[in-house]
Design an enzyme around this catalytic site. Structure first.
Site, PDB file in Angstrom:
ATOM      1  CD  GLU A 111       2.899   5.704  -5.444  1.00  0.00           C
ATOM      2  OE1 GLU A 111       2.412   5.733  -4.300  1.00  0.00           O
ATOM      3  OE2 GLU A 111       3.346   4.680  -5.980  1.00  0.00           O
ATOM      4  N   GLY A 169       0.842  -1.198   0.000  1.00  0.00           N
ATOM      5  CA  GLY A 169       0.000   0.000   0.000  1.00  0.00           C
ATOM      6  C   GLY A 169       0.869   1.235   0.000  1.00  0.00           C
ATOM      7  CB  SER A 170       0.019   4.734   0.654  1.00  0.00           C
ATOM      8  OG  SER A 170      -0.560   4.604   1.927  1.00  0.00           O
ATOM      9  N   GLY A 205       2.092   2.397   5.398  1.00  0.00           N
ATOM     10  CA  GLY A 205       3.160   1.439   5.715  1.00  0.00           C
ATOM     11  C   GLY A 205       3.979   1.892   6.923  1.00  0.00           C
ATOM     12  CB  CYS A 221       3.762   0.017  -6.621  1.00  0.00           C
ATOM     13  SG  CYS A 221       3.927  -1.679  -7.151  1.00  0.00           S
TER      14      CYS A 221
END
Ligand code: NAD
Length: 501
Positions: free
Chosen positions: A394, A237-238, A242, A293
């Site tokens: 991102e 995940g992000s 995290g 990702c």
């Protein structure tokens, strides 16, 4: 997305899967799941909370201790996993269509992923009975060896961008190692995990070995991470989530693997095969609508070919067919959820405010074939500096920043000047340059003259803020195991007890 409501007749109702049964959530509440192509809800998903998380972890803990699971020889575990792999193949069409509806992924991409997902389970099924310790010659009178043992209950937390594939990356090694698992799919894309788990049951895995808790991160995910019986968190995940989970898990010294975001440089040198490099740039940012990702979201182009390359890239990217993800010839589908759609459009505004030049797209797609769906035009910016937000953060959408560079040193400096380090691409026909660039780039994966390739045999993970640990490949199994050293004395007599042996 977050709205909860009474259950209307028309929407499909999806319950959680705990201890071999589909169960209603303790809260009795459900939330809507949307079809991103129509921007309309199509299902209601159980809103899990700490009570559900506890039930699932307790079930997984019981299963971990049960003779039905712990008593299996690793070859028997492998056989169950092979059966699961075959069932995924047999049900690929149905699983794929479900994911398209819930997630907006292209049917063509899902067809590819679902040809691949069974291979991941087959690979780890094959490894299950090849996890071997070593006989090691300690410098003492003893027979000494190591054994690798499973950890216990592992939690797999999955993002929305490739749910079935990323589930396999975790479940494959976790089961091969002999653990039990609680999966927590994203609140935006829970449906495929709940369909997949029916195949787990059909394959004959004992109750409680795989459980699925649905719901929001803070309500259903956090209690799983905090649960004292959980021994490992495998998270994709992000980076923000995290980092939070990492510090939460630290309280109980739980094992953590983190696959986080990226801002990967895709670097085109003047000596590259430019036809291939154009395709590689498109694959890097417009495939999966940029929601990957490993997106090559910073395209570094050598200044001597910059203008020609941009023209060729724009001409090619313009032809991308947008629209209904269920049609096999669609190339760019919708963004998966409304907050992400708004986030991508927000970043487009940020970039424009930073003074970039928009050479393609630059806003919501207002094409008839896109209807009311959450579509963003494939967008290319030139005149980007690497210190701009659009080059550092991102976006996770179809938005490409092009940055010129002079020579190899500058390409490395710009490429590495970012907090992330998940992947990088290099386009060159010069072998020496290919090798030195692959050494100098700080990324868990470097592709030369290719992009966006993964294999179940190749370790995958990030440098720097892109993550911890590796998924895929043989070493992933050890991320779900602990090593025990065993000492058996061969001495007749015990040595001096007051001195270390
Ligand atoms: P996210 O971090 O918002 O959510 C991921 C998952 O974590 C979801 O299931 C969510 O419910 C859960 N979660 C959120 N808060 C939690 C909490 N406090 N406790 C427990 N669980 C919690 O990420 P996302 O928006 O779903 O996914 C997109 C991100 O994932 C991007 O940043 C992308 O780069 C990254 N990603 C990384 C990889 C990789 O392998 N490195 C692969 C795919 C996606």
């Amino acid at each position: 997305m977050a709205s909860t409501m009474p259950v209307p007749e028309t929407l499909e109702k999806l319950d959680m899967y705990i201890d071999g049964e589909f169960v209603e959530p303790a809260s009795g509440e459900y939330f809507e799941s949307f079809d991103p192509y129509t921007a309309k809800p199509w299902a209601l998903v159980a809103r899990g909370n700490a009570e559900d998380a506890d039930r699932a972890v307790q079930a997984a803990h019981r299963a971990f201790q049960s003779p039905e699971w712990r008593g299996l020889h690793p070859s028997q575990r492998g056989a169950l996993m092979r059966r699961l792999a075959d069932l995924v193949s047999e049900n690929a069409q149905r699983l794929g269509e479900l994911e398209v509806r819930d997630n907006g992924k292209l049917l063509s991409e899902m067809a590819g992923q679902l040809r691949y997902v069974p291979s991941i389970y087959h690979y780890y099924a094959g490894l299950a009975d090849k996890i071997e310790g070593s006989v090691i010659h300690a410098d003492k009178p003893a027979f000494t060896f190591t054994r690798h043992e499973p950890l216990g209950v592992c939690v797999g937390i999955i993002p929305w961008n490739s749910p079935l594939m990323l589930t396999a990356w975790k479940l494959g090694p976790a089961l091969a190692a002999g653990n039990t698992v609680v999966l927590k799919p994203s609140e935006y894309t829970s449906a495929s995990a709940l369909e997949f788990v029916k195949l787990v049951e059909q394959a004959g895995l004992p109750n409680g070995v795989v459980n699925v808790v649905t719901g929001f991160g803070a309500e259903a995910g956090q209690p799983l991470v905090e649960h004292p019986l959980v021994r490992k968190i495998a998270f994709t995940g992000s980076d923000r989530t995290g980092a939070h989970l990492y510090s939460t898990a630290a309280r109980d010294i739980k094992r953590v693997s983190l696959e986080l975001g990226g801002k990967s440089p895709n670097i085109v040198f003047e000596d590259a095969n430019l036809d291939n490099a154009v395709k590689g740039a498109v694959a890097g940012i417009f495939a999966a609508t940029g929601q990957t990702c490993i997106a090559g979201s910073r395209l570094l182009v050598q200044r001597s070919i910059h203008d020609e390359f941009v023209d060729r890239l724009v001409a090619f990217a313009k032809t991308a067919k947008m629209g209904n993800p269920m049609l096999l010839d669609t190339q760019v589908g919708p963004v998966t959820n409304l907050p992400q759609f708004e986030k991508v459009l927000g970043y487009i505004d940020v970039a424009k405010g930073e003074g970039v030049e928009t050479v393609l797209g630059g806003g919501r797609a207002e094409r008839p074939e896109c209807g009311d769906g959450w579509f963003v035009e494939p967008t290319i910016f030139t005149g980007v500096r690497n210190d701009m937000r659009i080059a550092q953060e991102e976006v996770f959408g179809p938005v490409l920043s092009i940055i010129p560079f002079e020579d190899d040193d500058e390409a490395v400096a710009i490429g590495n000047d970012v907090v992330f380090g998940l992947a990088a691409g290099v386009w060159t026909e010069n072998m020496r340059r290919a090798i030195t660039m692959s050494e100098r780039l700080q990324a868990g994966t470097v592709w030369v003259n290719m992009y966006r390739a993964v294999s179940y045999t190749m370790p995958f993970g990030g440098y720097k803020r892109s993550g911890l640990g590796r998924e895929l490949g043989q070493q992933a199994v050890l991320e779900y195991m602990q090593t025990k050293s065993v000492w058996i004395s061969t001495a007749q007599e015990m040595a001096n007890p007051f001195v270390i042996g």
